[in-house]
Each structure stands twice: as C-alpha cells, then as structure tokens.
Motif scaffolding. Structure first.
Motif, PDB file in Angstrom:
ATOM      1  N   GLU A 173       0.824  -1.206   0.000  1.00  0.00           N
ATOM      2  CA  GLU A 173       0.000   0.000   0.000  1.00  0.00           C
ATOM      3  C   GLU A 173       0.860   1.258   0.000  1.00  0.00           C
ATOM      4  O   GLU A 173       1.877   1.332   0.695  1.00  0.00           O
ATOM      5  N   MET A 174       0.434   2.227  -0.788  1.00  0.00           N
ATOM      6  CA  MET A 174       1.083   3.532  -0.822  1.00  0.00           C
ATOM      7  C   MET A 174       0.279   4.503   0.033  1.00  0.00           C
ATOM      8  O   MET A 174      -0.949   4.511  -0.007  1.00  0.00           O
ATOM      9  N   ARG A 175       0.978   5.332   0.830  1.00  0.00           N
ATOM     10  CA  ARG A 175       0.288   6.270   1.712  1.00  0.00           C
ATOM     11  C   ARG A 175       0.836   7.681   1.546  1.00  0.00           C
ATOM     12  O   ARG A 175       1.959   7.890   1.076  1.00  0.00           O
ATOM     13  N   LEU A 176       0.025   8.604   1.972  1.00  0.00           N
ATOM     14  CA  LEU A 176       0.434  10.002   2.024  1.00  0.00           C
ATOM     15  C   LEU A 176       1.172  10.237   3.334  1.00  0.00           C
ATOM     16  O   LEU A 176       0.665   9.922   4.416  1.00  0.00           O
ATOM     17  N   ALA A 177       2.394  10.763   3.248  1.00  0.00           N
ATOM     18  CA  ALA A 177       3.203  11.052   4.434  1.00  0.00           C
ATOM     19  C   ALA A 177       3.300  12.560   4.615  1.00  0.00           C
ATOM     20  O   ALA A 177       3.708  13.276   3.694  1.00  0.00           O
ATOM     21  N   VAL A 178       2.921  13.033   5.808  1.00  0.00           N
ATOM     22  CA  VAL A 178       2.948  14.473   6.092  1.00  0.00           C
ATOM     23  C   VAL A 178       3.754  14.709   7.365  1.00  0.00           C
ATOM     24  O   VAL A 178       3.956  13.801   8.176  1.00  0.00           O
ATOM     25  N   PRO A 179       4.217  15.940   7.577  1.00  0.00           N
ATOM     26  CA  PRO A 179       5.051  16.243   8.745  1.00  0.00           C
ATOM     27  C   PRO A 179       4.281  16.098  10.062  1.00  0.00           C
ATOM     28  O   PRO A 179       3.046  16.110  10.086  1.00  0.00           O
ATOM     29  N   PRO A 180       5.014  16.000  11.178  1.00  0.00           N
ATOM     30  CA  PRO A 180       4.372  15.877  12.495  1.00  0.00           C
ATOM     31  C   PRO A 180       3.733  17.174  12.971  1.00  0.00           C
ATOM     32  O   PRO A 180       2.894  17.166  13.869  1.00  0.00           O
ATOM     33  N   GLY A 181       4.122  18.284  12.412  1.00  0.00           N
ATOM     34  CA  GLY A 181       3.575  19.570  12.805  1.00  0.00           C
ATOM     35  C   GLY A 181       3.609  20.537  11.642  1.00  0.00           C
ATOM     36  O   GLY A 181       4.127  20.236  10.565  1.00  0.00           O
ATOM     37  N   GLY A 182       3.042  21.720  11.836  1.00  0.00           N
ATOM     38  CA  GLY A 182       3.048  22.720  10.769  1.00  0.00           C
ATOM     39  C   GLY A 182       1.772  22.698   9.955  1.00  0.00           C
ATOM     40  O   GLY A 182       0.826  21.956  10.244  1.00  0.00           O
ATOM     41  N   PRO A 183       1.723  23.489   8.900  1.00  0.00           N
ATOM     42  CA  PRO A 183       0.474  23.675   8.157  1.00  0.00           C
ATOM     43  C   PRO A 183      -0.022  22.444   7.410  1.00  0.00           C
ATOM     44  O   PRO A 183      -1.193  22.374   7.044  1.00  0.00           O
ATOM     45  N   TRP A 184       0.857  21.466   7.168  1.00  0.00           N
ATOM     46  CA  TRP A 184       0.439  20.309   6.375  1.00  0.00           C
ATOM     47  C   TRP A 184       0.269  19.055   7.232  1.00  0.00           C
ATOM     48  O   TRP A 184       0.015  17.979   6.696  1.00  0.00           O
ATOM     49  N   SER A 185       0.378  19.177   8.536  1.00  0.00           N
ATOM     50  CA  SER A 185       0.442  17.996   9.399  1.00  0.00           C
ATOM     51  C   SER A 185      -0.870  17.225   9.491  1.00  0.00           C
ATOM     52  O   SER A 185      -0.856  16.021   9.733  1.00  0.00           O
ATOM     53  N   ARG A 186      -1.995  17.876   9.333  1.00  0.00           N
ATOM     54  CA  ARG A 186      -3.280  17.185   9.468  1.00  0.00           C
ATOM     55  C   ARG A 186      -4.077  17.209   8.164  1.00  0.00           C
ATOM     56  O   ARG A 186      -5.286  17.020   8.151  1.00  0.00           O
ATOM     57  N   SER A 187      -3.391  17.445   7.092  1.00  0.00           N
ATOM     58  CA  SER A 187      -4.074  17.618   5.813  1.00  0.00           C
ATOM     59  C   SER A 187      -4.245  16.296   5.081  1.00  0.00           C
ATOM     60  O   SER A 187      -3.366  15.435   5.094  1.00  0.00           O
ATOM     61  N   GLY A 188      -5.398  16.138   4.431  1.00  0.00           N
ATOM     62  CA  GLY A 188      -5.587  15.061   3.482  1.00  0.00           C
ATOM     63  C   GLY A 188      -5.082  15.503   2.126  1.00  0.00           C
ATOM     64  O   GLY A 188      -4.754  16.676   1.912  1.00  0.00           O
ATOM     65  N   LEU A 189      -5.056  14.582   1.149  1.00  0.00           N
ATOM     66  CA  LEU A 189      -4.465  14.890  -0.154  1.00  0.00           C
ATOM     67  C   LEU A 189      -5.157  16.078  -0.818  1.00  0.00           C
ATOM     68  O   LEU A 189      -4.492  16.944  -1.403  1.00  0.00           O
ATOM     69  N   ALA A 190      -6.478  16.153  -0.723  1.00  0.00           N
ATOM     70  CA  ALA A 190      -7.206  17.223  -1.396  1.00  0.00           C
ATOM     71  C   ALA A 190      -6.866  18.607  -0.849  1.00  0.00           C
ATOM     72  O   ALA A 190      -7.126  19.616  -1.506  1.00  0.00           O
ATOM     73  N   ASP A 191      -6.266  18.663   0.351  1.00  0.00           N
ATOM     74  CA  ASP A 191      -5.928  19.942   0.979  1.00  0.00           C
ATOM     75  C   ASP A 191      -4.487  20.371   0.735  1.00  0.00           C
ATOM     76  O   ASP A 191      -4.032  21.361   1.308  1.00  0.00           O
TER      77      ASP A 191
END
Length: 298
Positions: A170-188
C-alpha cells in the motif's frame, strides 16, 4: 556452427535499435559490435543488416535468426537449471538487481535466511531502478530482478522474462508531524511542497497522477528517488510525500504522519528472471527467502 555470443548481439540489436545502444548496454565499442555481426553474416551466408541513413536495420533473415535465438537461449537456461538441480547443495553466484524500498525492508532479512540455509550461495545485490534492472536482466548482467508496478500504470511485459508476484504494497500520504500540512488530506495539499522521484519513471508518474486526481498539480520542490531523504524531508516539515508501507517493515514511521489515500492504492512487487531460469535452485532459494521475509514483516 553459429556463435551464441554473436547471436545474442543480434538479438540485442533487435531489442535496442542501434549499434550505439547495444554498445552502451554491453560495454563494447560500436565497431566491435559491428565486427562481430559481420562475422555472423559470414557464418550464416546471408545479409543480416541493411544500412538506413546513419544506422542499420535487421533484414527479414536476421529476424528469423532472432526468433530462433530466443528459443536457443531459453533452452540453455533450462539446461543450466537442470544441471544445478542435479547437485545436492545450492552453490554458485546469483546477481540480483533491486530498488531501494525492497533493499531496505526485505533484502537484509532474505540474505540472513540464505546464509543459514545455503551458506555456499554467493549473492550480489545492485541498487537499480526497475527499468534498468529488466534491461540488465535481458542483457545477462543480472540473474534476477525485483520490479514494481503502480496502480493505473501497467508495465508492458518484456519478451523472454518470466515474472512472479512477490507482494502488494500500500502507498500512503506522508505528512510532517507539525506545521500547516500535518493534518491535511491529499485534497488539501494543493499548496504543499512535495518530494517526488525524478524524471518520468513510474513512481513519479503515479505521484503526479494522484495529485491531479485530487484536483491540483503538485508543487515539486524536491526531486529525489532516495526514500530515506524523502522521509527526512517529511520529518523536518519541508515536504510531503507518497511512501510505501514496505518502508516501515522493520522500523517505526517515527514522527511522520501516514494517511490512507483514496481507494487505498497498492503497488505490485514482483521478481523477474529470464525464461527457463525459474527452475534454477539459486533463483528458487532467493525467491523463497524473499517470500519468507515478506511474511515475517506482516
């Protein structure tokens, strides 16, 4: 008697199209390739190459010979496999080409299993992107390759190569632990900095297609196929990435946040060998060790 080496050069010319491409692939000079093929013409007594502009093309007689060469080489692979199976111990060398995520997650444990089960087997591993690995397999630079196929990007099967599925990852979206992109889904993530593999290889194509399906073109700030660098850029908040689950087989994602993607896409992992070589004890032993490594990592 026709020379097998020269027949193989003719087959490579049929596959690659130019003498220069064959020379680059096999580490010869174009003039040396040309001389060998001239000798093959003398052995067969027919014209094999026609000059077209600054290049050459195969005659119909040459194509007939290429078809027979495929069968001859496959038969030789079968003969080698039969000889090896007659031995009581798995010995010799196995040359393997692999890409990074498999080398990190599966190859070390597979090598440990092989060292226990078949201590006389010598395995050589080369880090190589999938396309180059398959070309090297056909050119006899490798004996087994690990390949990948991404969702929506079916890869054409290479003549003379037999594939065997290893796993689906499975391929997943990896985002940082903090900052503006930390809780974002792909569409955001339309404005997020991405790290994506370079060029137009399958992982890069698939990553861009995923972003486009979410309605935006990715802002690619970093171009690298090094997954450890990609992880580090995500950890430190400089980028978001698409990362395979296989990467976390024997390690924790740490501070990286992983999100399922729409449809939970999985890439196909497989091994490939030249047709006729699947029965080689060396090949069978390595494939078995890889499968056991996959099972142990689940």
């Amino acid at each position: 008697m026709l020379d097998i080496h020269r027949l193989r050069l003719l087959r490579e010319l049929d596959r690659r199209g130019t003498l220069a491409a064959v020379a680059r692939a096999l580490s010869y000079s174009p003039s040396a390739i040309s001389q060998q093929l001239t000798q093959l013409e003398a052995e067969t007594g027919v014209t094999l190459l026609e000059h077209v502009g600054r290049g050459v093309r195969l005659t119909e007689q040459a194509r007939i010979l290429v078809r027979h060469t495929e069968a001859i080489l496959e038969r030789l692979e079968l003969a080698e496999a039969d000889l090896a199976r007659s031995m009581t111990e798995v010995t010799g060398s196995l040359r393997v080409a692999s890409f990074q995520s498999v080398m990190l997650a599966l190859v070390p444990s597979a090598l440990s299993l092989l060292a226990e089960r078949h201590p006389a087997l010598r395995v050589q591993i080369t880090h190589c992107v999938a396309a180059d690995a398959v070309a090297g397999l056909v050119a006899h630079d490798f004996d087994l390759v690990l390949g990948e196929e991404y969702p929506g990007l079916p890869q054409p099967r290479t003549p003379g190569v037999d594939e065997e599925d290893l796993s689906h990852d499975e391929m997943r979206l990896a985002v940082p632990p903090g900052g503006p992109w930390s809780r974002s889904g792909l569409a955001d993530l339309a404005g997020a900095p991405f790290v994506i593999d370079p060029g137009d290889i399958a992982p890069a194509q698939w990553a861009r297609n995923m972003c486009r399906s979410a309605g935006f073109e990715p802002d690619v700030r970093f171009s690298s196929g090094d997954l450890l660098l990609q992880v580090r850029l995500v950890e430190t908040g400089h980028a978001v990435a698409f990362l395979p689950d296989l990467l976390w087989t024997d390690r924790s994602p740490g501070p990286v946040r992983l999100h399922h993607l729409p449809g939970r896409p999985r890439r196909r992992l497989f091994t490939g060998v030249r047709r006729g070589a699947g029965g080689q004890p060396r090949v069978r032993a390595f494939r078995e060790a890889l499968r056991d490594s996959v099972t142990a990592g689940r």
